[in-house]
Design an enzyme around this catalytic site. Structure first.
Site, PDB file in Angstrom:
ATOM      1  N   ASN A 154       0.180  70.657  46.460  1.00 28.59           N
ATOM      2  CA  ASN A 154       0.900  71.427  47.488  1.00 28.59           C
ATOM      3  C   ASN A 154       0.906  70.764  48.874  1.00 28.59           C
ATOM      4  OD1 ASN A 154      -1.842  72.113  47.842  1.00 28.59           O
ATOM      5  ND2 ASN A 154      -1.278  74.047  48.794  1.00 28.59           N
ATOM      6  N   GLU A 252     -12.633  72.771  47.823  1.00 28.27           N
ATOM      7  CA  GLU A 252     -11.810  73.749  48.549  1.00 28.27           C
ATOM      8  C   GLU A 252     -10.842  74.351  47.542  1.00 28.27           C
ATOM      9  OE1 GLU A 252     -12.356  74.946  51.303  1.00 28.27           O
ATOM     10  OE2 GLU A 252     -13.722  73.456  52.157  1.00 28.27           O
ATOM     11  N   CYS A 286      -2.543  77.070  50.605  1.00 29.65           N
ATOM     12  CA  CYS A 286      -3.794  77.785  50.343  1.00 29.65           C
ATOM     13  C   CYS A 286      -4.039  78.828  51.424  1.00 29.65           C
ATOM     14  CB  CYS A 286      -4.950  76.807  50.247  1.00 29.65           C
ATOM     15  SG  CYS A 286      -5.065  75.741  51.660  1.00 29.65           S
TER      16      CYS A 286
HETATM   17  P1  NAP Z   1      -5.575  72.336  40.102  1.00 31.23           P
HETATM   18  O1  NAP Z   1      -4.786  72.617  38.899  1.00 31.23           O
HETATM   19  O2  NAP Z   1      -6.957  72.851  40.172  1.00 31.23           O
HETATM   20  O3  NAP Z   1      -5.576  70.747  40.260  1.00 31.23           O
HETATM   21  C1  NAP Z   1      -6.154  70.094  41.377  1.00 31.23           C
HETATM   22  C2  NAP Z   1      -6.481  68.652  41.005  1.00 31.23           C
HETATM   23  O4  NAP Z   1      -7.517  68.646  40.002  1.00 31.23           O
HETATM   24  C3  NAP Z   1      -5.311  67.898  40.396  1.00 31.23           C
HETATM   25  O5  NAP Z   1      -5.358  66.555  40.817  1.00 31.23           O
HETATM   26  C4  NAP Z   1      -5.606  68.002  38.908  1.00 31.23           C
HETATM   27  O6  NAP Z   1      -4.995  66.985  38.163  1.00 31.23           O
HETATM   28  C5  NAP Z   1      -7.104  67.850  38.910  1.00 31.23           C
HETATM   29  N1  NAP Z   1      -7.763  68.319  37.679  1.00 31.23           N
HETATM   30  C6  NAP Z   1      -7.263  69.137  36.719  1.00 31.23           C
HETATM   31  N2  NAP Z   1      -8.185  69.323  35.736  1.00 31.23           N
HETATM   32  C7  NAP Z   1      -9.283  68.618  36.089  1.00 31.23           C
HETATM   33  C8  NAP Z   1     -10.561  68.409  35.503  1.00 31.23           C
HETATM   34  N3  NAP Z   1     -10.912  69.002  34.342  1.00 31.23           N
HETATM   35  N4  NAP Z   1     -11.451  67.609  36.129  1.00 31.23           N
HETATM   36  C9  NAP Z   1     -11.139  67.031  37.296  1.00 31.23           C
HETATM   37  N5  NAP Z   1      -9.938  67.190  37.907  1.00 31.23           N
HETATM   38  C10 NAP Z   1      -9.019  67.976  37.314  1.00 31.23           C
HETATM   39  O7  NAP Z   1      -4.835  72.847  41.415  1.00 31.23           O
HETATM   40  P2  NAP Z   1      -3.288  72.696  41.749  1.00 31.23           P
HETATM   41  O8  NAP Z   1      -2.548  73.561  40.790  1.00 31.23           O
HETATM   42  O9  NAP Z   1      -2.924  71.266  41.848  1.00 31.23           O
HETATM   43  O10 NAP Z   1      -3.220  73.281  43.239  1.00 31.23           O
HETATM   44  C11 NAP Z   1      -3.094  74.629  43.563  1.00 31.23           C
HETATM   45  C12 NAP Z   1      -4.427  75.236  43.953  1.00 31.23           C
HETATM   46  O11 NAP Z   1      -4.997  74.502  45.034  1.00 31.23           O
HETATM   47  C13 NAP Z   1      -4.325  76.650  44.465  1.00 31.23           C
HETATM   48  O12 NAP Z   1      -5.334  77.429  43.880  1.00 31.23           O
HETATM   49  C14 NAP Z   1      -4.581  76.518  45.964  1.00 31.23           C
HETATM   50  O13 NAP Z   1      -5.119  77.657  46.576  1.00 31.23           O
HETATM   51  C15 NAP Z   1      -5.537  75.390  46.003  1.00 31.23           C
HETATM   52  N6  NAP Z   1      -5.582  74.773  47.333  1.00 31.23           N
HETATM   53  C16 NAP Z   1      -6.676  74.989  48.125  1.00 31.23           C
HETATM   54  C17 NAP Z   1      -6.758  74.437  49.397  1.00 31.23           C
HETATM   55  C18 NAP Z   1      -7.957  74.657  50.264  1.00 31.23           C
HETATM   56  O14 NAP Z   1      -8.152  73.882  51.176  1.00 31.23           O
HETATM   57  N7  NAP Z   1      -8.765  75.668  50.034  1.00 31.23           N
HETATM   58  C19 NAP Z   1      -5.697  73.657  49.867  1.00 31.23           C
HETATM   59  C20 NAP Z   1      -4.584  73.475  49.039  1.00 31.23           C
HETATM   60  C21 NAP Z   1      -4.546  74.019  47.773  1.00 31.23           C
HETATM   61  P3  NAP Z   1      -3.566  67.287  37.430  1.00 31.23           P
HETATM   62  O15 NAP Z   1      -2.593  67.532  38.509  1.00 31.23           O
HETATM   63  O16 NAP Z   1      -3.323  66.008  36.709  1.00 31.23           O
HETATM   64  O17 NAP Z   1      -3.784  68.464  36.534  1.00 31.23           O
END
Ligand code: NAP
Ligand code: MG
Length: 486
Positions: A154, A252, A286
């Site tokens: 995002n 995060e 987020c």
């Molecule tokens: P996600 O599905 O958790 O993926 C985040 C990253 O982790 C991606 O690079 C993903 O790779 C990788 N990943 C997936 N499975 C993994 C595993 N088993 N081991 C290690 N890494 C793994 O999150 P998203 O869908 O990309 O992003 C949306 C989420 O991010 C929302 O919940 C949002 O709230 C959160 N967010 C939080 C913040 C904050 O600062 N608090 C800021 C922005 C976003 P792949 O893409 O290859 O699956």
């Protein structure tokens, strides 16, 4: 226009294919027929190569002085400044957010690089008094070592920048695993680091699936730290897997951010901010506003104002400057968001505006959904509790601030929150009682400034905060030194 460009990984200073030769295609979420390029689909073997490179270059990089490392980051800043528009367009093409949001994201990435570059001339430790005569004691910083950076789709440029820049200035070497669906901004960022003169092996980029590459980084004993941003589900797994390896971990994660509007608020400003907070970047921030909690005396008036501002928003392809709201970032996102809307209605919620996937003309080619406002939602409704991560706002009517605080805090998340009021007493009651890592008064739940810590409480964050001085604390270890010169 389709691009058949083939992109590469960056390992040990070389742009290269995945070892298996496998690739995958990336498309524009505003127009799923537009191919943006093909990307190496890497495996554990590629991650291993990257860890080898980062391990080999660690000694040299950590022994370059911090001000010199800072000079490289200042050069990164200069190059980024000259490519601002290209970077912003890349973000819009692969993620979908409107160009003005992408420009703001580039600016945010530049701010953290500037802040980290300057830290090259500080990286402070403390001197302290010794209990022994003619003894000196002080603390100094050392890098963690090799660190893994795992980022979501995002903010495909800013989040990597706000992890990589502090990691590098502290003397760490980096393996960067960007989100599967947004590798192009990551590639452009790494190209800039290369051009700025970062030695080979100091930053390594491995694209592909998180469950394989991300997991390899978490499991490998040569990786000393992991900085992760993404879902609470994956963050929880990384935190527990990494803990068993005694790694330093920073996660995060998700949010369910609420705005409270009290009866004495500037209603016009509050309604505008809530609508932008909820629907800007298609709700895929987020820190997006997901709930609005309104004091009963102004409830009808406030809802009316939000409706007016929501109706003014134009949804479409974010590359067009007249558009306010871009598509959701992927088909997965579209399915998830529309499923939540359906469940919210099934569980008794009433839709005031929106609620549907947009169809016809350009909309059929992308992942567009209407900005949606729910009213009359039970506190236990799934849409009141879980992170939707789309343009969906849930509104509540309350008797007073105490009830508003109960609702705000009654979720698993604790990332960001906001109150609108002119009453200083109410504002302080709120600041002291709200369970979120970031607290706003009379400003939206969104964003933050790079010199302040960024992060959440409860299921929203664990480990050190990012950004601000805390960012450098995560990416360094404090060493205590005792010298006897008697
Ligand atoms: P996600 O599905 O958790 O993926 C985040 C990253 O982790 C991606 O690079 C993903 O790779 C990788 N990943 C997936 N499975 C993994 C595993 N088993 N081991 C290690 N890494 C793994 O999150 P998203 O869908 O990309 O992003 C949306 C989420 O991010 C929302 O919940 C949002 O709230 C959160 N967010 C939080 C913040 C904050 O600062 N608090 C800021 C922005 C976003 P792949 O893409 O290859 O699956
Ligand atoms: Mg995901």
């Amino acid at each position: 226009m389709n691009s058949t460009e083939k992109f590469r990984n960056y390992i040990n200073g070389q742009w290269q294919n995945s070892i298996s030769g496998k690739e995958y295609d990336v498309f524009n979420p505003a127009d799923k027929n537009q191919l943006l390029g093909s990307i190496p689909f890497c495996s554990k073997k590629d991650a291993d190569l990257a860890i080898d490179a980062a391990s080999s270059s660690l000694h040299e990089w950590s022994n370059i002085t911090a001000p010199e490392r800072g000079e490289i980051l200042f050069e990164v800043l200069r190059i980024m400044d000259s490519r601002k528009l290209d970077l912003a367009e890349t973000i819009t093409l692969e993620e979908g957010k409107v160009l003005s949001d992408s420009e703001a994201e580039v600016k945010r990435a530049m701010n953290i690089i500037q802040f980290s570059a300057g830290e090259g001339r500080r990286l402070l430790g403390n001197t302290s008094q010794s209990e022994n005569e003619n003894n000196v004691s002080y603390t100094m910083r050392k890098p963690l070592g090799v660190v893994g950076i795992i980022t979501p789709w995002n903010f495909p440029l800013a989040i990597p920048a706000w992890k990589i820049a502090p990691a590098l200035i502290c003397g760490n070497t980096v393996i960067f695993k960007p989100a599967f669906s947004t590798p192009l901004s990551a590639i452009k960022l790494v190209e800039i680091f290369e051009e700025a003169g970062l030695p080979p092996g100091v930053i390594n980029l491995v694209t592909g699936s998180g469950s394989e590459i991300g997991q390899s980084l978490v499991e490998d004993n040569r990786v000393q730290g992991i900085s992760f941003t993404g879902s609470t589900e994956i963050g929880t797994k990384i935190y527990s897997d990494g803990a068993s390896k005694l790694k330093k971990i920073q996660c995060e994660m998700g949010g369910k951010n609420a705005v409270i509007v009290l009866k004495d608020a500037d209603i016009e400003k509050a309604a505008k901010d809530v609508v932008i907070g909820a629907f800007g970047s298609t709700g895929q921030r987020c820190t997006a506003t997901s709930r609005v909690i309104i004091e009963q005396e102004i409830y009808e008036e406030f809802i009316e104002k939000m409706l007016i501002f929501t109706k003014e928003l134009k949804t479409g392809n974010g590359i067009d400057p007249d558009i306010d709201i871009g598509p959701l970032s992927s088909l997965d996102q579209l399915e998830k968001v529309t499923e939540y809307i359906g469940l919210g209605v099934e569980q008794g919620g009433k839709i005031l505006i929106g609620g549907h996937r947009l169809e016809g003309e350009i909309f059929d080619d992308g992942f567009y959904v209407e900005p949606t406002i729910f009213v009359d939602v039970d506190k236990e409704n799934i849409v009141a509790k879980e992170e939707i991560f789309g343009p969906v706002l849930i509104s509540f009517k309350v008797a007073d601030l105490s009830e508003a605080l109960d609702i705000t805090n009654d979720v698993d998340f604790g990332l960001s929150s906001s109150i609108y009021t002119k009453d200083i007493k109410q504002a302080y009651k709120y600041i002291n009682n709200v369970d979120t890592g970031m607290v706003h008064v009379n400003s939206p739940t969104l964003g933050g400034e790079v010199h302040l810590p960024f992060g959440g409480l409860k299921s929203s964050g664990v480990g050190h905060r990012e950004q601000g001085e805390e960012g450098f604390n995560f990416f360094s270890e404090l060493i205590s030194v005792y010298i006897d010169h008697s």
